[in-house]
Motif scaffolding. Structure first.
Motif, PDB file in Angstrom:
ATOM      1  N   PRO A 174      26.819 -21.997  10.773  1.00 31.22           N
ATOM      2  CA  PRO A 174      27.663 -22.650  11.836  1.00 31.22           C
ATOM      3  C   PRO A 174      26.877 -22.887  13.078  1.00 31.22           C
ATOM      4  O   PRO A 174      27.218 -23.570  14.280  1.00 31.22           O
ATOM      5  N   TRP A 214      37.372 -28.401  11.620  1.00 28.97           N
ATOM      6  CA  TRP A 214      38.387 -27.435  11.758  1.00 28.97           C
ATOM      7  C   TRP A 214      39.865 -27.997  12.272  1.00 28.97           C
ATOM      8  O   TRP A 214      40.897 -27.359  11.672  1.00 28.97           O
ATOM      9  N   ILE A 224      38.261 -20.469  15.423  1.00 37.65           N
ATOM     10  CA  ILE A 224      37.072 -21.297  15.279  1.00 37.65           C
ATOM     11  C   ILE A 224      35.812 -20.475  15.929  1.00 37.65           C
ATOM     12  O   ILE A 224      34.719 -20.658  15.220  1.00 37.65           O
ATOM     13  N   THR A 266      35.390 -17.380  16.575  1.00 32.53           N
ATOM     14  CA  THR A 266      34.970 -16.236  15.562  1.00 32.53           C
ATOM     15  C   THR A 266      34.118 -16.611  14.570  1.00 32.53           C
ATOM     16  O   THR A 266      33.242 -16.136  14.040  1.00 32.53           O
ATOM     17  N   TRP A 267      34.600 -17.809  13.717  1.00 32.34           N
ATOM     18  CA  TRP A 267      33.623 -18.383  12.710  1.00 32.34           C
ATOM     19  C   TRP A 267      32.378 -18.787  13.072  1.00 32.34           C
ATOM     20  O   TRP A 267      31.320 -18.565  12.287  1.00 32.34           O
ATOM     21  N   THR A 318      30.380 -15.099  14.004  1.00 33.11           N
ATOM     22  CA  THR A 318      30.327 -14.052  13.362  1.00 33.11           C
ATOM     23  C   THR A 318      28.817 -14.091  12.561  1.00 33.11           C
ATOM     24  O   THR A 318      28.301 -12.885  12.387  1.00 33.11           O
ATOM     25  N   PHE A 370      31.751 -13.420   3.786  1.00 34.27           N
ATOM     26  CA  PHE A 370      31.737 -14.391   4.838  1.00 34.27           C
ATOM     27  C   PHE A 370      30.594 -15.476   4.715  1.00 34.27           C
ATOM     28  O   PHE A 370      30.685 -16.176   5.505  1.00 34.27           O
ATOM     29  N   VAL A 374      33.298 -18.095   3.691  1.00 34.41           N
ATOM     30  CA  VAL A 374      34.088 -18.423   4.829  1.00 34.41           C
ATOM     31  C   VAL A 374      33.299 -19.339   5.790  1.00 34.41           C
ATOM     32  O   VAL A 374      33.536 -20.542   6.338  1.00 34.41           O
ATOM     33  N   ALA A 375      31.741 -19.076   5.773  1.00 34.51           N
ATOM     34  CA  ALA A 375      30.847 -19.863   6.588  1.00 34.51           C
ATOM     35  C   ALA A 375      30.862 -21.255   6.050  1.00 34.51           C
ATOM     36  O   ALA A 375      30.595 -22.214   6.759  1.00 34.51           O
ATOM     37  N   THR A 426      32.881 -22.770   3.834  1.00 32.15           N
ATOM     38  CA  THR A 426      34.112 -23.642   3.425  1.00 32.15           C
ATOM     39  C   THR A 426      34.345 -24.994   4.301  1.00 32.15           C
ATOM     40  O   THR A 426      34.507 -25.956   3.755  1.00 32.15           O
TER      41      THR A 426
END
Lengths: 296, 274
Positions: free
Chosen positions: A116, A128, A168, A170-171, A174, B17, B20-21, B23
């Protein structure tokens, strides 16, 4: 005698100026000088067209008194929980569980978790928006597990738009924290864990007395990077909500653009910009002081 | 807690995670290969065979071919200028002593925390005065200046850590400062330089705010700007939008997958003070 002095810490040479000069010219003309102009503009009332008038500290006073200007700064602080605090907490959770084992396939996880970070925020925003759309993946998932009651148009809901945008963030953040702490936790000497265990420390105390102090430098880097990214979040807000609904998701970075280029309040926009720069600078310094202060 | 339990928990967390990253990335890829004129604004799955034609449509009808050209030109210019200027300045900051060197260096470091929002307003009015808005110069010059903060900081660390004996040997051989830099230190510093190159490339490629402010005519649009306008169009098709997103992200992701170590190293250490 001169020979002895010549080596350290560097060579005394006026020619150094020649090497620095080209970079300094570009940097001065397109970064330092415009920043100075921003400070100047923030002291003026100016619509970008007609003659400007002196405003003194008016634009700055408005930051505290005008609710339309207080809101963006408040939103920025709320978003920092999502952009910075939550990713760091999740990263530490991972560090705590994996402190005692060696993970196989680490390169794979690192590449995926960090992905990301390299995507353009415009692309992240487009992706998103699809997920958070009324018929998007999030609502579909909620419907599928029988939580229909929770589904809503996330980015159009005046209560939920801010946390949705925060999610978003946080995505994005992280993976960065996890990658940092994954590397950091492997550098903590094994003996410290063994010593803690001999002292009868449980998993929780081991985390507080060994893992967390061992990751101090990494936590500082993670906080710095995520705070700076969280406050410079113009792209994401512009793409997902444009500050809306109403001004539910307006943030300083967006307000600068909105005021300067859409509503012709250039002086006020400059004041927001300078305040944002100060905020980033202060928080960055505070993080590094906090970390250095606890050292030793 | 047993080691086996910890191991399982760690892999569960990592796996969750990672999923999630991935998706949103998989969702966009899948939608990009799905049918056009689907009514859904969410992700879709390809029906039958993947629709590779979406990319061709985004390229031609969405004008992303033109936008990619602009982005390539701006990125190459910014990366080249930043590399040359940062190497020269960092070399002097690391290995030469001259009055004011420390202050000047800290001026560059300051740029690491200065947000673009604090520069973009005067930059717009200045460059409009010089009739440089709607030219590539309006994107290249400010982005070079902003990249220099990182570039100078990063390269100075490399020069500081370069071996003094190598520099001394070069001097005994009669090499001047200029020759020492280009013949010896730059070739030796290829890893450090390539890290800087990929990071600056990524920042330039992904840059949005500056392009939004400086560029109003379509021929100078960069890809992130093109994507934002494409999304803003009322009738923009979900599949085409996804295909365009892939075109925007692909160059950086490709470089990232090839050089992931350099990316992660550069991005994580950029913020670390000495």
């Amino acid at each position: 005698m001169r020979a002895a002095h010549r080596r350290a810490p560097g060579e005394p040479r006026a020619v150094g100026y020649l090497y620095v000069l080209p970079a300094l010219v570009v940097y001065g003309a397109f970064l330092l000088y415009p920043f100075g102009q921003s400070v100047w503009l923030s002291l003026l009332h100016w619509d970008g067209l007609t003659a400007a008038t002196w405003a003194g500290s008016d634009n700055y006073r408005d930051l505290f008194t005008d609710p339309a200007l207080r809101a963006p700064f408040w939103h920025a602080l709320v978003l920092l929980l999502f952009y910075s605090a939550l990713p760091v907490a999740l990263g530490l959770l991972l560090a705590a569980t994996m402190s005692r084992i060696r993970v196989r396939g680490l390169t794979f996880f690192r590449v995926v978790l960090f992905l990301p970070q390299v995507l353009a925020m415009v692309v992240v925003g487009v992706a998103w928006r699809s997920i958070l759309a009324p018929d998007g993946l999030l609502n579909d998932t909620l419907d599928a597990v029988g939580l229909d009651a929770l589904s809503r148009p996330w980015l159009g809901d005046s209560t939920w738009a801010l946390p949705a945008v925060g999610g978003i963030g946080t995505w994005v953040g992280t993976g960065l924290c996890m990658v940092l702490f994954l590397a950091g936790v492997q550098r903590i000497p094994r003996e410290r864990y063994e010593a803690a265990r001999i002292d009868g420390a449980g998993a929780f105390r081991e985390f507080w007395s060994v893992t967390l102090p061992g990751l101090r430098a990494e936590v500082a880097v993670a906080l710095t990077l995520t705070i700076v990214a969280g406050l410079r979040n113009f792209d994401l807000i512009y793409i997902t909500t444009s500050g809306g609904p109403g001004n539910a998701t307006s943030v300083p970075a967006y307000e600068v653009y909105h005021r300067a280029f859409e509503t012709n309040q250039v002086g006020s926009a400059a004041a927001v910009a300078v305040a944002l720069a100060l905020m980033i600078f202060t928080l960055t310094v505070a993080v590094s002081k906090l970390v250095e202060g606890r050292r030793g | 807690m047993s080691t086996r339990g910890e191991r399982l928990l760690t892999y569960l967390i990592l796996g969750f995670f990672s999923l999630v990253a991935l998706t949103p990335v998989i969702g966009v890829l899948s939608t990009a290969l799905g049918p056009q004129s689907s009514l859904s604004t969410g992700f879709t799955l390809p029906e039958g065979s993947p629709e590779w034609g979406n990319f061709a449509d985004a390229w031609d009808r969405g004008h992303f071919g033109t936008y990619l050209g602009s982005s390539v030109l701006v990125s190459v210019a910014v990366v080249t200028a930043t590399t040359v200027l940062a190497v020269l300045a960092a070399y002097a900051f690391a290995l030469m002593r001259f009055p004011g060197a420390t202050v000047l260096f800290y001026l560059f470091v300051l740029g690491l925390t200065l947000p673009q929002e604090a520069l973009v307003i005067p930059l717009y009015f200045d460059l409009r005065e010089l009739e440089l808005t709607d030219t590539y110069w309006a994107l290249i010059l400010p982005q070079t200046a902003q990249s220099l903060a990182f570039g100078v900081f990063w390269m100075r660390t490399y020069f500081r850590n370069s071996s003094p004996t190598v520099i001394e040997a070069a001097r005994i051989d009669g090499a001047g400062t200029w020759t020492t830099l280009w013949r010896i230190l730059v070739p030796m510093g290829r890893p450090a330089i390539s890290t800087m190159v990929v990071i600056v490339f990524m920042w330039t490629w992904n840059e949005f705010l500056l392009a939004l402010v400086m560029v109003s005519d379509e021929s100078h649009r960069t890809v992130p700007l093109g994507l934002a306008f494409f999304q803003g169009q009322q009738n923009s098709d979900t599949a085409l939008l996804a295909a365009a997103s892939v075109l925007v992200a692909l160059p950086v992701v490709a470089v990232y997958l090839a050089l992931q170590r350099r990316f992660i190293e550069g991005m994580l250490t950029g913020a670390v003070k000495e």
